[in-house]
Scaffold this active site. Structure first.
Site, mmCIF file in Angstrom:
data_model
loop_
_atom_site.group_PDB
_atom_site.id
_atom_site.type_symbol
_atom_site.label_atom_id
_atom_site.label_comp_id
_atom_site.label_asym_id
_atom_site.label_seq_id
_atom_site.Cartn_x
_atom_site.Cartn_y
_atom_site.Cartn_z
ATOM 1 N N ASN A 245 -31.743 -2.139 -9.111
ATOM 2 C CA ASN A 245 -31.676 -1.175 -8.000
ATOM 3 C C ASN A 245 -32.967 -0.356 -7.876
ATOM 4 O OD1 ASN A 245 -31.414 0.648 -10.133
ATOM 5 N ND2 ASN A 245 -30.147 2.027 -8.916
ATOM 6 N N GLY B 257 -18.691 11.162 -5.810
ATOM 7 C CA GLY B 257 -19.693 10.100 -5.910
ATOM 8 C C GLY B 257 -21.131 10.533 -5.689
ATOM 9 N N ASP C 229 -28.306 2.508 -12.235
ATOM 10 C CA ASP C 229 -26.911 2.859 -11.920
ATOM 11 C C ASP C 229 -26.112 3.187 -13.186
ATOM 12 O OD1 ASP C 229 -27.086 2.614 -9.152
ATOM 13 O OD2 ASP C 229 -26.639 0.468 -9.190
ATOM 14 N N SER D 282 -30.799 8.193 0.322
ATOM 15 C CA SER D 282 -31.896 8.286 -0.647
ATOM 16 C C SER D 282 -33.143 8.973 -0.077
ATOM 17 C CB SER D 282 -32.243 6.892 -1.186
ATOM 18 O OG SER D 282 -31.176 6.430 -1.979
ATOM 19 N N LYS E 298 -29.492 -6.544 -4.427
ATOM 20 C CA LYS E 298 -29.644 -6.149 -5.829
ATOM 21 C C LYS E 298 -29.765 -7.326 -6.808
ATOM 22 C CE LYS E 298 -27.464 -1.583 -5.757
ATOM 23 N NZ LYS E 298 -26.518 -0.701 -6.433
ATOM 24 N N GLY F 96 -17.004 -5.469 -7.991
ATOM 25 C CA GLY F 96 -18.283 -5.798 -7.348
ATOM 26 C C GLY F 96 -19.461 -5.305 -8.185
ATOM 27 N N ALA G 41 -21.097 -2.445 -8.177
ATOM 28 C CA ALA G 41 -20.969 -1.091 -8.720
ATOM 29 C C ALA G 41 -20.041 -1.091 -9.941
ATOM 30 C CB ALA G 41 -20.434 -0.153 -7.645
#
Ligand code: ATR
Length: 279
Positions: A85, A243, A100, A15, A64, A127, A129
């Site tokens: 997030n 991704g 997300d 990031s 998160k 999970g 994500a």
């Protein structure tokens, strides 16, 4: 502005690369750093944030869900997904968002067309994500969501949390003929597990050898950029999406929430590819 990402560990995060490159290209005066915050230091960090030490934060594993209790308000899918997030600070108020969902939808729709045109979706993983990805599909009113996870009860818990979203939901056994049939009949297949990551020894998802032409295969893993799953899908003639796009588009939405400026998506991709190559 002082921006950054909190996580534990967090030094591997890409990031800072994309947000710093974006700020530079737009002539914005901001810094974006990583903050390695063990769980027992999260409260102190949130106090510092609220008191003005930072202006905006991204949140990554494992915080998160834990940061939610410090939020004064939730927006942008955070409540629905049950995870934050991105945090914006207004005075001493902290506002939590989940970008997300937007990041995933946008990465697919900008590169592969409307999600709604495709009905059967197979998601590997259960999970955090996977939660965002499943809500993204539910938002687009897909016909059927099939969830396969190594630990079945987590897939069942995810399916339960999606009750009422308006599409049919099935949980599949991880190693089963059912899963093989579902790989064959899916329109979109998404990997949200750690399988295929550089650091993980498990490289292949059960059933993935049945991927074929006409399908869209998305991997949210981006180290390596071409995962074993994407290589396998390309060889089979399927369309693939890496991704890095989801990372970029969730970051784009966060950047706009903090600064009000539009994020230079293509430039971010170039800087991220360069950083990955230098790794
Ligand atoms: P994230 O926030 O990135 O989704 P997570 O919540 O820790 O991270 O979820 C990781 C996912 O990858 C889970 O679905 C996990 O499966 P389990 O629920 O069985 O743990 C999956 N996963 C991780 N390593 C895996 C492996 N070697 N094989 C199969 N699935 C794996």
């Amino acid at each position: 502005m002082v921006l950054g990402v909190i996580g534990h560990p967090v030094s591997h995060s890409l990031s800072p690369v994309m947000h710093s490159a974006a700020a530079k290209s737009l002539g914005l005066d901001l810094t974006y750093d990583t903050y390695d915050v063990p769980p027992d230091e999260l409260e102190d960090l949130m106090d510092r944030f609220r008191n003005g030490d930072m202006d905006g934060l991204n949140v990554t594993v494992p915080h998160k869900v834990a940061v939610m209790e410090y939020m004064n308000e939730l927006m942008d899918n955070a409540e629905k997904v049950g995870a934050v997030n991105t945090i914006c600070r207004k005075g001493d108020k902290l506002i939590g968002a989940n970008t997300d969902v937007y990041g995933f939808i946008t990465s697919v729709e900008k590169n592969a067309g409307e999600i709604a045109a495709r009905g059967r979706i197979l998601v590997y993983g259960a999970g955090g994500a996977a939660r965002a990805v499943c809500h993204a599909f539910a938002d687009r009113n897909v016909e059927r969501l099939l969830i396969a996870n190594r630990t079945r009860h987590k897939a069942e818990a995810l399916a339960d949390s999606l009750t009422g979203v308006g599409c049919a939901i099935d949980v599949l056994d991880y190693e089963s003929n059912n899963l093989v049939d579902s790989v064959r009949s899916a329109d979109i297949i998404v990997n949200t597990t750690s399988v295929g990551m550089e650091s993980v020894s498990e490289k292949f998802l059960p059933g993935s050898e049945n991927i074929h032409q006409g399908q869209l295969v998305v991997d949210i893993v981006y180290r390596p950029l071409e995962t074993p799953l994407l290589r396998q899908a390309k060889r089979a003639g399927a369309m693939t999406l890496d991704g890095l796009w989801m990372l970029i588009h969730q970051g784009a939405r966060s950047f706009t929430l903090w600064t009000g400026a539009e994020f230079p998506v293509e430039l971010a991709r170039v800087s991220l590819l360069k950083a990955l190559n230098e790794d």
